[in-house]
Design an enzyme around this catalytic site. Structure first.
Site, PDB file in Angstrom:
ATOM      1  N   ASN A   9     -43.461  57.359 -24.902  1.00 17.35           N
ATOM      2  CA  ASN A   9     -44.540  57.128 -25.873  1.00 17.35           C
ATOM      3  C   ASN A   9     -45.203  55.809 -25.478  1.00 17.35           C
ATOM      4  O   ASN A   9     -44.658  54.750 -25.745  1.00 17.35           O
ATOM      5  CB  ASN A   9     -43.940  57.055 -27.289  1.00 17.35           C
ATOM      6  CG  ASN A   9     -44.970  56.623 -28.327  1.00 17.35           C
ATOM      7  OD1 ASN A   9     -46.170  56.629 -28.054  1.00 17.35           O
ATOM      8  ND2 ASN A   9     -44.498  56.255 -29.512  1.00 17.35           N
ATOM      9  N   LYS A  11     -47.795  54.485 -26.612  1.00 18.69           N
ATOM     10  CA  LYS A  11     -48.481  53.792 -27.716  1.00 18.69           C
ATOM     11  C   LYS A  11     -49.877  53.360 -27.247  1.00 18.69           C
ATOM     12  O   LYS A  11     -50.498  54.068 -26.459  1.00 18.69           O
ATOM     13  CB  LYS A  11     -47.634  52.630 -28.220  1.00 18.69           C
ATOM     14  CG  LYS A  11     -46.194  53.074 -28.507  1.00 18.69           C
ATOM     15  CD  LYS A  11     -45.387  52.100 -29.265  1.00 18.69           C
ATOM     16  CE  LYS A  11     -43.994  52.697 -29.465  1.00 18.69           C
ATOM     17  NZ  LYS A  11     -43.159  51.893 -30.321  1.00 18.69           N
ATOM     18  N   HIS A  94     -44.912  59.623 -36.217  1.00 20.48           N
ATOM     19  CA  HIS A  94     -44.237  58.424 -35.706  1.00 20.48           C
ATOM     20  C   HIS A  94     -44.217  57.362 -36.805  1.00 20.48           C
ATOM     21  O   HIS A  94     -45.160  57.261 -37.602  1.00 20.48           O
ATOM     22  CB  HIS A  94     -44.971  57.909 -34.460  1.00 20.48           C
ATOM     23  CG  HIS A  94     -44.221  56.824 -33.767  1.00 20.48           C
ATOM     24  ND1 HIS A  94     -44.284  55.517 -34.193  1.00 20.48           N
ATOM     25  CD2 HIS A  94     -43.365  56.858 -32.717  1.00 20.48           C
ATOM     26  CE1 HIS A  94     -43.493  54.786 -33.403  1.00 20.48           C
ATOM     27  NE2 HIS A  94     -42.921  55.576 -32.513  1.00 20.48           N
ATOM     28  N   GLU A  96     -44.843  54.328 -36.783  1.00 23.31           N
ATOM     29  CA  GLU A  96     -46.015  53.432 -36.802  1.00 23.31           C
ATOM     30  C   GLU A  96     -47.181  54.101 -37.520  1.00 23.31           C
ATOM     31  O   GLU A  96     -47.960  53.432 -38.205  1.00 23.31           O
ATOM     32  CB  GLU A  96     -46.382  53.022 -35.367  1.00 23.31           C
ATOM     33  CG  GLU A  96     -45.379  52.008 -34.825  1.00 23.31           C
ATOM     34  CD  GLU A  96     -45.149  52.056 -33.328  1.00 23.31           C
ATOM     35  OE1 GLU A  96     -45.980  52.622 -32.596  1.00 23.31           O
ATOM     36  OE2 GLU A  96     -44.111  51.514 -32.886  1.00 23.31           O
ATOM     37  N   GLU A 166     -35.623  58.494 -35.118  1.00 19.49           N
ATOM     38  CA  GLU A 166     -35.995  57.134 -34.725  1.00 19.49           C
ATOM     39  C   GLU A 166     -35.780  56.178 -35.897  1.00 19.49           C
ATOM     40  O   GLU A 166     -36.678  56.011 -36.745  1.00 19.49           O
ATOM     41  CB  GLU A 166     -37.473  57.097 -34.314  1.00 19.49           C
ATOM     42  CG  GLU A 166     -37.788  57.935 -33.097  1.00 19.49           C
ATOM     43  CD  GLU A 166     -38.926  57.322 -32.289  1.00 19.49           C
ATOM     44  OE1 GLU A 166     -38.718  57.091 -31.101  1.00 19.49           O
ATOM     45  OE2 GLU A 166     -39.993  57.069 -32.858  1.00 19.49           O
ATOM     46  N   GLY A 172     -38.745  49.100 -30.993  1.00 19.73           N
ATOM     47  CA  GLY A 172     -39.408  47.908 -30.466  1.00 19.73           C
ATOM     48  C   GLY A 172     -38.684  46.614 -30.790  1.00 19.73           C
ATOM     49  O   GLY A 172     -39.243  45.536 -30.636  1.00 19.73           O
ATOM     50  N   SER A 212     -35.554  51.577 -28.803  1.00 19.33           N
ATOM     51  CA  SER A 212     -35.033  50.657 -27.788  1.00 19.33           C
ATOM     52  C   SER A 212     -34.146  51.342 -26.742  1.00 19.33           C
ATOM     53  O   SER A 212     -33.155  50.787 -26.303  1.00 19.33           O
ATOM     54  CB  SER A 212     -34.301  49.486 -28.449  1.00 19.33           C
ATOM     55  OG  SER A 212     -35.189  48.775 -29.296  1.00 19.33           O
TER      56      SER A 212
HETATM   57  P1  PGA Z   1     -39.157  51.624 -28.306  1.00 17.46           P
HETATM   58  O1  PGA Z   1     -40.106  52.627 -29.115  1.00 17.46           O
HETATM   59  O2  PGA Z   1     -38.477  52.427 -27.238  1.00 17.46           O
HETATM   60  O3  PGA Z   1     -40.103  50.598 -27.727  1.00 17.46           O
HETATM   61  O4  PGA Z   1     -38.199  51.050 -29.283  1.00 17.46           O
HETATM   62  C1  PGA Z   1     -39.672  53.921 -29.427  1.00 17.46           C
HETATM   63  C2  PGA Z   1     -40.772  54.670 -30.146  1.00 17.46           C
HETATM   64  O5  PGA Z   1     -41.548  54.040 -30.866  1.00 17.46           O
HETATM   65  O6  PGA Z   1     -40.884  55.900 -30.034  1.00 17.46           O
END
Ligand code: PGA
Length: 252
Positions: A9, A11, A94, A96, A166, A172, A212
């Site tokens: 992803n 982003k 997601h 976010e 998640e 993140g 992560s």
């Molecule tokens: P990350 O993000 O691997 O940077 O923690 C995962 C995601 O948002 O799908």
């Protein structure tokens, strides 16, 4: 056996040139399609040029879609358009999007229907906040999300959906869930799918862990029986890391 699925992803990262450089580098190095499904989910304007370069073993996905197929919805992207560009996957719900764009389970449900209607392969995200985990509410949150997101979705469609667990506190933050914590939640999600759709569907549906994930921890996460892949943010931006993670996902 469920085939592993590794999805990056990106982003809101990468320009056109950076994205093309990545795809050209990674394309010959990811595993064959019969071993792992490998997907890159990019910003909408990148999809057209990436799809033209996608090969059998590296597929392209969007990060969002709108719940209607067309209409006066300025700035939105429809599943119908994504499908016409041969985009294959789409991330839905997601955290976010839930946090910054106020997407609810009902909105995720409407978007999931739009994705299925347009023959896209959805990756539906669920997961709890840190406070919810600390208060022992993780299973309650996951039940509510799965019920809301999958409302009125037929069993035959569920088979084509990937669910991404998640936990929001792991996204993140560099704070990965332990393999036991991730497994427990993924197993619980599978049990919810079993209750709603029966054992045959629950044994086939793929559940990813996200939060992560990096080359150093993917192998141990993938060793757990209910974790069928990973949804990877930060670490998926690096071509070498992505190739390493895709190869680490091959079932031994
Ligand atoms: P990350 O993000 O691997 O940077 O923690 C995962 C995601 O948002 O799908």
């Amino acid at each position: 056996m469920r085939k592993p699925i590794i999805a990056g992803n990106w982003k809101m990262f990468k320009t056109r040139d950076e994205a093309l450089f990545f795809i050209l580098k990674v394309f010959p190095l990811v595993p064959e399609i019969d071993k792992v499904d490998t997907v890159i989910c990019a910003q909408a304007p990148l999809l057209h040029c990436l799809v033209k370069r996608q090969g059998d073993n590296l597929r392209i996905g969007a990060q969002n879609l709108y719940s209607e197929d067309e209409g006066a919805f300025t700035g939105e992207v429809s599943g119908k358009l994504l499908n016409s560009y041969k985009v294959e996957y789409v991330i839905i719900g997601h955290s976010e999007r839930r946090t910054y764009f106020h997407e609810t389970d009902a909105i995720v449900n409407a978007k999931l229907k739009a994705a299925l209607r347009n023959n896209l392969k959805p990756i539906v995200c669920v997961g709890e906040h840190l406070e919810e985990r600390e208060q022992g509410l993780t299973n309650q949150v996951l039940s509510r999300q799965i019920e809301g997101c999958f409302k009125d979705i037929e069993a035959s469609s569920v088979l084509g959906v990937t669910i991404a667990y998640e936990p929001i506190w792991a996204i993140g933050t560099g704070k990965t869930a332990t393999k036991e914590t991730a497994e427990e939640a993924c197993a619980y999600i599978r049990s919810l799918i079993k209750d709603a759709y029966g054992e045959r569907v629950s044994e086939k549906v793929r559940i990813q862990y996200g939060g992560s994930v990096k080359p150093q921890n993917i192998k141990e996460l993938m060793s757990m029986p209910n974790i069928d892949g990973a949804l990877i943010g930060g670490a998926s931006l690096d071509a070498d890391a992505f190739v390493m993670m895709a190869n680490a996902a091959i079932n031994d």
